[in-house]
Design a protein around this motif. Structure first.
Motif, PDB file in Angstrom:
ATOM      1  N   HIS A   1       0.835  -1.342  -0.120  1.00  0.00           N
ATOM      2  CA  HIS A   1       0.176  -0.083  -0.062  1.00  0.00           C
ATOM      3  C   HIS A   1       0.809   1.354   0.052  1.00  0.00           C
TER       4      HIS A   1
ATOM      5  N   TYR B   1       0.095   3.961  -2.674  1.00  0.00           N
ATOM      6  CA  TYR B   1      -1.271   4.315  -2.480  1.00  0.00           C
ATOM      7  C   TYR B   1      -1.223   5.473  -1.284  1.00  0.00           C
TER       8      TYR B   1
ATOM      9  N   ILE C   1      -7.080  -1.348   4.464  1.00  0.00           N
ATOM     10  CA  ILE C   1      -6.785   0.069   3.800  1.00  0.00           C
ATOM     11  C   ILE C   1      -7.348   1.197   4.421  1.00  0.00           C
TER      12      ILE C   1
ATOM     13  N   ARG D   1      -5.395   4.092   5.901  1.00  0.00           N
ATOM     14  CA  ARG D   1      -5.440   5.456   5.681  1.00  0.00           C
ATOM     15  C   ARG D   1      -5.742   6.509   6.812  1.00  0.00           C
TER      16      ARG D   1
ATOM     17  N   PHE E   1     -10.050   7.190  -4.365  1.00  0.00           N
ATOM     18  CA  PHE E   1      -9.775   7.341  -3.055  1.00  0.00           C
ATOM     19  C   PHE E   1     -10.631   7.808  -2.005  1.00  0.00           C
TER      20      PHE E   1
ATOM     21  N   ALA F   1      -8.210   1.108  -6.015  1.00  0.00           N
ATOM     22  CA  ALA F   1      -7.183   2.392  -5.727  1.00  0.00           C
ATOM     23  C   ALA F   1      -5.673   1.839  -5.548  1.00  0.00           C
ATOM     24  N   VAL F   2      -5.686   0.901  -4.596  1.00  0.00           N
ATOM     25  CA  VAL F   2      -4.109   0.361  -4.406  1.00  0.00           C
ATOM     26  C   VAL F   2      -3.844  -0.171  -5.745  1.00  0.00           C
TER      27      VAL F   2
ATOM     28  N   ALA G   1      -2.576   2.873  -7.802  1.00  0.00           N
ATOM     29  CA  ALA G   1      -1.354   3.436  -7.248  1.00  0.00           C
ATOM     30  C   ALA G   1      -0.048   2.495  -7.525  1.00  0.00           C
ATOM     31  N   GLU G   2      -0.142   1.312  -7.369  1.00  0.00           N
ATOM     32  CA  GLU G   2       0.952   0.414  -7.704  1.00  0.00           C
ATOM     33  C   GLU G   2       1.269   0.690  -9.087  1.00  0.00           C
TER      34      GLU G   2
ATOM     35  N   ARG H   1      -1.104  12.299 -12.411  1.00  0.00           N
ATOM     36  CA  ARG H   1      -1.397  12.695 -11.245  1.00  0.00           C
ATOM     37  C   ARG H   1      -2.133  13.987 -11.037  1.00  0.00           C
TER      38      ARG H   1
END
Length: 197
Positions: free
Chosen positions: A28, A31, A77, A81, A119, A136-137, A140-141, A155
């Protein structure tokens, strides 16, 4: 990673296995980095290192892992978060001076202000939350795997909503060059997402 593998990793982490906690967190990290970049505005970006904030969240997560009582990725998550947002708020407060300005005026991170759809998990049903958290994860990866200038352009354009003129100034490149950068970034993201299917 399948849901079953993820749950097994959480079980190992809950038993105190530091490697399992590290693996969960590493999954994560991209993210959390995006969340940091979205929360810290331009004036503070030069003073706040997103990698330091992510590392601080990792240390907080290790220290408080016994308080995590979930079993699924979406729960982990959400828990991670929450810790991360608290760390972001504390860091911003420290840099702004809590007595000079209210953090609420700068950015209400916990409320998810300005968050993109990927998100924002709080208003979704539990099943939607699981899907959105995983997406989302995953995004992000994938974004972490493309070249840095492409990642930043995508982004800023698609998660932050910057105009091409703003990006042109930020990257010190022509509008055509910036548009090409975004296009290549999106193509790379699509390609990597397809490879994972």
């Amino acid at each position: 990673m399948s849901n079953r593998e993820y749950q097994a990793l959480i079980e190992e982490a809950l038993k105190g296995n530091q490697d399992a906690i590290g693996q969960l967190f590493d999954r994560h990290r991209p993210y959390l980095k995006i969340l940091t970049q979205r929360a810290v505005d331009g004036r503070l970006q030069a003073r706040i290192d997103d990698s330091d904030l992510v590392q601080q969240t990792y240390l907080s997560a290790i220290k408080n892992f016994e308080k995590f009582d979930g079993k699924e990725e979406a729960q982990f998550i959400a828990w991670l978060r929450k810790i991360h947002e608290r760390n972001i708020q504390d860091t911003i407060r420290k840099h702004l001076g809590s007595d000079k300005r209210s953090i609420k005026n700068e950015r209400d991170v916990a409320a998810g202000e300005n968050d993109g759809v990927l998100f924002h998990l709080e208003t979704l049903s539990p099943s939607q939350r699981v899907m959105q958290a995983e997406e989302a994860v995953r995004l992000a990866e994938v974004m972490a795997s493309i070249p840095e200038d492409q990642r930043e352009a995508v982004r800023l354009r698609h998660l932050e909503g910057w105009s091409l003129a703003e990006l042109e100034k930020h990257f010190d490149r022509s509008e055509t060059a910036v548009a090409s950068l975004i296009k290549r970034g999106l193509e790379n993201i699509r390609k990597r997402l397809k490879q994972e299917e």
